[in-house]
Design an enzyme around this catalytic site. Structure first.
Site, short mmCIF file in Angstrom:
data_model
loop_
_atom_site.label_atom_id
_atom_site.label_comp_id
_atom_site.label_asym_id
_atom_site.label_seq_id
_atom_site.Cartn_x
_atom_site.Cartn_y
_atom_site.Cartn_z
N GLY A 141 -2.59 2.46 -4.18
CA GLY A 141 -2.13 3.84 -4.20
C GLY A 141 -1.94 4.37 -2.78
N VAL A 159 0.88 -1.17 0.00
CA VAL A 159 0.00 0.00 0.00
C VAL A 159 0.91 1.22 0.00
CG1 VAL A 159 -1.73 1.31 1.32
CG2 VAL A 159 -1.81 -1.20 1.29
N CYS A 160 0.53 2.24 -0.77
CA CYS A 160 1.23 3.53 -0.72
C CYS A 160 2.71 3.31 -1.10
CB CYS A 160 1.03 4.12 0.68
SG CYS A 160 1.37 5.89 0.86
N THR A 161 3.63 3.96 -0.42
CA THR A 161 5.04 3.84 -0.78
C THR A 161 5.67 2.52 -0.33
OG1 THR A 161 5.51 5.17 1.19
CG2 THR A 161 5.49 6.31 -0.92
#
Lengths: 231, 231
Positions: free
Chosen positions: A152, A102-104
């Site tokens: 994202g 998830v995310c970075t």
């Protein structure tokens, strides 16, 4: 897959807590699943907020996971250069059914060499770092390429987790969880993406994160160079 | 309001973690805000998942809060009858600028007598319990009545928190946070509300929660009777 289904969420200092607490809420509702919060040692792990976490599993004791999920946050700047973390991810990924983020968190998967030739996504502010790890940057909220599921930024973790549960179990299981967490979102504003946010807000946020972007660029470039040498 | 702005999220055994981790992510991004995770004592607090929390503030040491927020979860069954919790909420609410909840946290506010004559919402499965506490049940995702802000089930906490930040600070602050957490939701299914979920899924979830609804009904009726006697 294992019985019980083994789902592991990595945690680390300066993790963005909602990156994994969203998926944690979803995964915890999967009937029969065993969910782990994994870190090197059992010790307090500070997050990006006042919340301090307690891992439930260490790298050394962790069983083979069916799902491995790496959340993001400022702490990924260190994790992309952390050989113990990268070795753990590589070892687990070899036997896992799904390798996710998830995310970075996708930058950490990337630094471990686990996204080479895979389409992947990340937080909108970090999308340019994926190519350095051989991934194919893809600006979707949830990106699925074979067994790599990447979400994202931050709140995309909920959409990601429901998508994954529909694969892991079935659509009905995902829908039942969605109803349980009343996930019928109604954002009061329309500023959740660089494509929809007012230009003034986008400029404000970009300006605020500029110093951290400079630090992140340096760390990601170094990690990409390391990967190119070793992998 | 105080400088710094004091925002307190209550935690308690068997809290639904996403009820407060969503708002926590939003509130932690408010410039200059001081955020507290509050419980009776500094001791490990188990949640509905494997995550165990560490409070950052006790009832006794807590400063006057500007925002008090009660999340929900199975643990609210005990909290509606917990005099120490109810007394803490009443005392804080008297001086707070905003008295708020997410999910079934509104039942605890109700049991403390803090929703009498106020419109309020809660998780869809618990909406019938609000009237017993003198609240006016309102089926919206976020319900605002004077300084009472209540959110619907679990994930509604994110919509609630952004709405509150737009009041606490301003709309631009809320939009900047929304962009930071990339809150541009795209649920993969449309089952997040009893109004949109397939009938089969709604029946399945209702069936699953039936035993806990029976327990909850008993606890809420007792709390409502207590409130009627004392308040």
């Amino acid at each position: 897959m294992s019985d019980p289904l083994q789902i592991g969420l990595l945690i680390f200092p300066k993790v963005t807590q909602l990156d994994f607490t969203g998926p944690l809420q979803v995964f915890s509702a999967v009937p029969g699943a065993k969910v782990h919060l994994i870190w090197k040692r059992i010790e307090p792990v500070p997050t990006d907020s006042v919340m301090v976490l307690t891992p439930t599993m260490t790298f050394a004791d962790c069983p083979q996971l069916d799902v491995i999920c790496v959340p993001g946050g400022a702490g990924t700047n260190d994790m992309v250069g952390d050989e113990e973390m990268l070795a753990f991810l590589r070892k687990q990924a070899a036997g896992a059914k799904y390798v996710t983020s998830v995310c970075t968190g996708s930058l950490v998967l990337g630094a471990a060499g686990l996204l080479k030739g895979y389409r992947a996504t990340t937080h909108w502010s970090a999308i340019d770092f994926l190519a350095g790890f051989g991934a194919i940057p893809t600006r979707t909220r949830v990106c699925v390429d074979r067994n790599r599921f990447t979400g994202g930024g931050v709140t995309a973790g909920i959409d990601f987790a429901l998508t994954l549960v529909s694969e892991l179990v079935d659509r009905k299981a995902a829908e039942a969880i969605q109803l349980g967490i009343e996930y019928n979102p109604a954002p009061p504003f329309n500023a959740g993406s660089p494509d929809t946010a007012p230009a003034e807000i986008l400029a404000l946020v970009k300006d605020r994160i500029a110093p951290s972007q400079t630090r992140r660029t340096e760390k990601m470039n170094r990690a990409a160079a390391n990967l190119a040498q070793t992998g």
